[in-house]
Scaffold this motif. Structure first.
Motif, PDB file in Angstrom:
ATOM      1  N   GLU A   1       0.866  -1.158  -0.131  1.00  0.00           N
ATOM      2  CA  GLU A   1       0.182  -0.047  -0.004  1.00  0.00           C
ATOM      3  C   GLU A   1       0.789   1.240   0.071  1.00  0.00           C
ATOM      4  O   GLU A   1       2.052   1.237   0.569  1.00  0.00           O
ATOM      5  N   SER A   2       0.305   2.415  -0.695  1.00  0.00           N
ATOM      6  CA  SER A   2       1.136   3.539  -0.256  1.00  0.00           C
ATOM      7  C   SER A   2       1.322   3.948   0.921  1.00  0.00           C
ATOM      8  O   SER A   2       0.371   3.869   1.708  1.00  0.00           O
ATOM      9  N   GLU A   3       2.478   4.763   1.307  1.00  0.00           N
ATOM     10  CA  GLU A   3       2.744   5.186   2.438  1.00  0.00           C
ATOM     11  C   GLU A   3       2.603   6.612   2.669  1.00  0.00           C
ATOM     12  O   GLU A   3       3.124   7.399   1.786  1.00  0.00           O
ATOM     13  N   ALA A   4       1.978   7.044   3.788  1.00  0.00           N
ATOM     14  CA  ALA A   4       1.811   8.666   4.054  1.00  0.00           C
ATOM     15  C   ALA A   4       3.318   9.185   4.303  1.00  0.00           C
ATOM     16  O   ALA A   4       4.007   8.626   4.885  1.00  0.00           O
TER      17      ALA A   4
ATOM     18  N   VAL B   1       1.804  15.401   3.560  1.00  0.00           N
ATOM     19  CA  VAL B   1       2.536  16.162   2.443  1.00  0.00           C
ATOM     20  C   VAL B   1       2.551  15.485   1.347  1.00  0.00           C
ATOM     21  O   VAL B   1       2.966  15.968  -0.012  1.00  0.00           O
ATOM     22  N   GLY B   2       2.676  13.970   1.178  1.00  0.00           N
ATOM     23  CA  GLY B   2       2.770  13.186   0.109  1.00  0.00           C
ATOM     24  C   GLY B   2       2.617  11.854   0.362  1.00  0.00           C
ATOM     25  O   GLY B   2       2.135  11.521   1.799  1.00  0.00           O
ATOM     26  N   THR B   3       2.769  11.008  -0.372  1.00  0.00           N
ATOM     27  CA  THR B   3       2.547   9.526  -0.527  1.00  0.00           C
ATOM     28  C   THR B   3       3.905   8.825  -1.294  1.00  0.00           C
ATOM     29  O   THR B   3       4.443   9.580  -2.180  1.00  0.00           O
ATOM     30  N   LYS B   4       4.214   7.738  -0.736  1.00  0.00           N
ATOM     31  CA  LYS B   4       5.332   6.990  -1.557  1.00  0.00           C
ATOM     32  C   LYS B   4       4.863   5.546  -1.859  1.00  0.00           C
ATOM     33  O   LYS B   4       4.176   4.944  -1.127  1.00  0.00           O
ATOM     34  N   LYS B   5       4.990   5.277  -2.968  1.00  0.00           N
ATOM     35  CA  LYS B   5       4.581   3.917  -3.589  1.00  0.00           C
ATOM     36  C   LYS B   5       5.829   3.106  -3.964  1.00  0.00           C
ATOM     37  O   LYS B   5       6.767   3.616  -4.161  1.00  0.00           O
ATOM     38  N   ASN B   6       5.595   1.870  -3.609  1.00  0.00           N
ATOM     39  CA  ASN B   6       6.803   0.904  -3.758  1.00  0.00           C
ATOM     40  C   ASN B   6       6.417   0.059  -4.981  1.00  0.00           C
ATOM     41  O   ASN B   6       5.406  -0.585  -5.025  1.00  0.00           O
ATOM     42  N   LEU B   7       7.441  -0.194  -5.824  1.00  0.00           N
ATOM     43  CA  LEU B   7       7.192  -1.007  -6.929  1.00  0.00           C
ATOM     44  C   LEU B   7       8.633  -1.788  -7.376  1.00  0.00           C
ATOM     45  O   LEU B   7       9.580  -1.503  -6.737  1.00  0.00           O
ATOM     46  N   VAL B   8       8.380  -2.966  -7.864  1.00  0.00           N
ATOM     47  CA  VAL B   8       9.460  -4.027  -8.259  1.00  0.00           C
ATOM     48  C   VAL B   8       9.508  -4.182  -9.888  1.00  0.00           C
ATOM     49  O   VAL B   8       8.202  -4.340 -10.276  1.00  0.00           O
ATOM     50  N   PHE B   9      10.620  -4.319 -10.455  1.00  0.00           N
ATOM     51  CA  PHE B   9      10.601  -4.277 -11.649  1.00  0.00           C
ATOM     52  C   PHE B   9      10.654  -5.880 -12.171  1.00  0.00           C
ATOM     53  O   PHE B   9      11.334  -6.572 -11.637  1.00  0.00           O
ATOM     54  N   HIS B  10       9.933  -6.073 -13.208  1.00  0.00           N
ATOM     55  CA  HIS B  10       9.707  -7.160 -13.696  1.00  0.00           C
ATOM     56  C   HIS B  10      10.105  -7.286 -15.427  1.00  0.00           C
ATOM     57  O   HIS B  10      10.027  -6.326 -16.044  1.00  0.00           O
ATOM     58  N   ILE B  11      10.864  -8.329 -15.615  1.00  0.00           N
ATOM     59  CA  ILE B  11      11.355  -8.661 -17.303  1.00  0.00           C
ATOM     60  C   ILE B  11      10.203  -9.223 -17.781  1.00  0.00           C
ATOM     61  O   ILE B  11       9.783 -10.430 -17.516  1.00  0.00           O
ATOM     62  N   GLY B  12       9.652  -8.926 -18.947  1.00  0.00           N
ATOM     63  CA  GLY B  12       8.698  -9.514 -19.776  1.00  0.00           C
ATOM     64  C   GLY B  12       7.303  -8.543 -19.686  1.00  0.00           C
ATOM     65  O   GLY B  12       7.392  -7.551 -19.462  1.00  0.00           O
ATOM     66  N   GLU B  13       6.386  -9.308 -20.154  1.00  0.00           N
ATOM     67  CA  GLU B  13       5.066  -8.699 -20.380  1.00  0.00           C
ATOM     68  C   GLU B  13       4.050  -9.163 -19.122  1.00  0.00           C
ATOM     69  O   GLU B  13       4.244 -10.111 -18.491  1.00  0.00           O
TER      70      GLU B  13
END
Length: 208
Positions: free
Chosen positions: A92-95, A105-117
């Motif tokens: 979930e997004s972090e405040a 004042v903002g939010t932080k989203k965490n993402l992971v990179f995946h190879i392929g479709e």
């Protein structure tokens, strides 16, 4: 097309002895807010990159590099797809709260990179934290018209911090939506496991 102005050409790498290590609050209030509001930011050291062309392993000499972390601004995109992969949001997004006025004042989203479709890509060890300005933060706005105008500008930009998670094996999940423990085998555990396999093979050979 990669977006980069001449102002950034001399600051892709920090001088020896300098470390760029701002807090989440500083990234939002000092850098992202100034960028999104078209205000001057000093020092102006974070470049603009097109996320669809910015493969994480090729950020060196393109993004601002500090240690093993890369910083850059990018336009907001619903689907974060690159030429050979995509960024998948996890958790979930972090405040992000202000330390002075105790407001969001903002939010932080965490993402992971995946190879392929998507959705069958292979997870890698590359992680991205995406910073957004909170539309209701009222950092500067004083009128409803000004808040509406600011929101239209703020919603166009995000600040990204990318780094490679050390000790993880590409193609193996180090975390998931169902399990956030992030448990990994240490190099010593892997040695012990390999020794156990060798001993088992020896025992089988002796019995035969």
């Amino acid at each position: 097309m990669m977006m980069m102005t001449a102002d950034y050409e001399s600051v892709k790498q920090l001088p020896p002895g300098f470390l760029f290590s701002p807090t989440d609050e500083e990234l939002v209030l000092h850098f992202l807010y100034a960028k999104a509001s078209l205000l001057p930011c000093h020092p102006n050291i974070i470049p603009d990159l097109d996320l669809s062309l910015a493969h994480p392993s090729q950020l060196n000499d393109k993004a601002l590099s500090s240690g093993n972390q890369y910083y850059f601004f990018s336009k907001v995109k619903e689907k974060r797809i690159t030429e050979n992969g995509y960024w998948k949001e996890i958790g979930e997004s972090e405040a992000i709260l202000s330390s002075t006025v105790e407001k969001k004042v903002g939010t932080k989203k965490n993402l992971v990179f995946h190879i392929g479709e998507a959705p069958h890509g292979i997870e890698t060890s590359w992680v991205m934290q995406e910073y957004h300005i909170c539309p209701s933060s009222n950092i500067i706005s004083t009128t409803r018209a000004r808040r509406k105008h600011d929101h239209q500008i703020w919603s166009k930009w995000v600040l990204c911090k990318v780094y490679e998670k050390k000790g993880s094996v590409r193609g193996v999940n180090y975390c998931s939506d169902d399990d956030d423990s992030g448990t990994e085998l240490s190099w010593l555990d892997e040695i012990y496991l390999s020794l156990d396999d060798d001993l088992e093979e020896i025992s089988v050979s002796i019995l035969d």
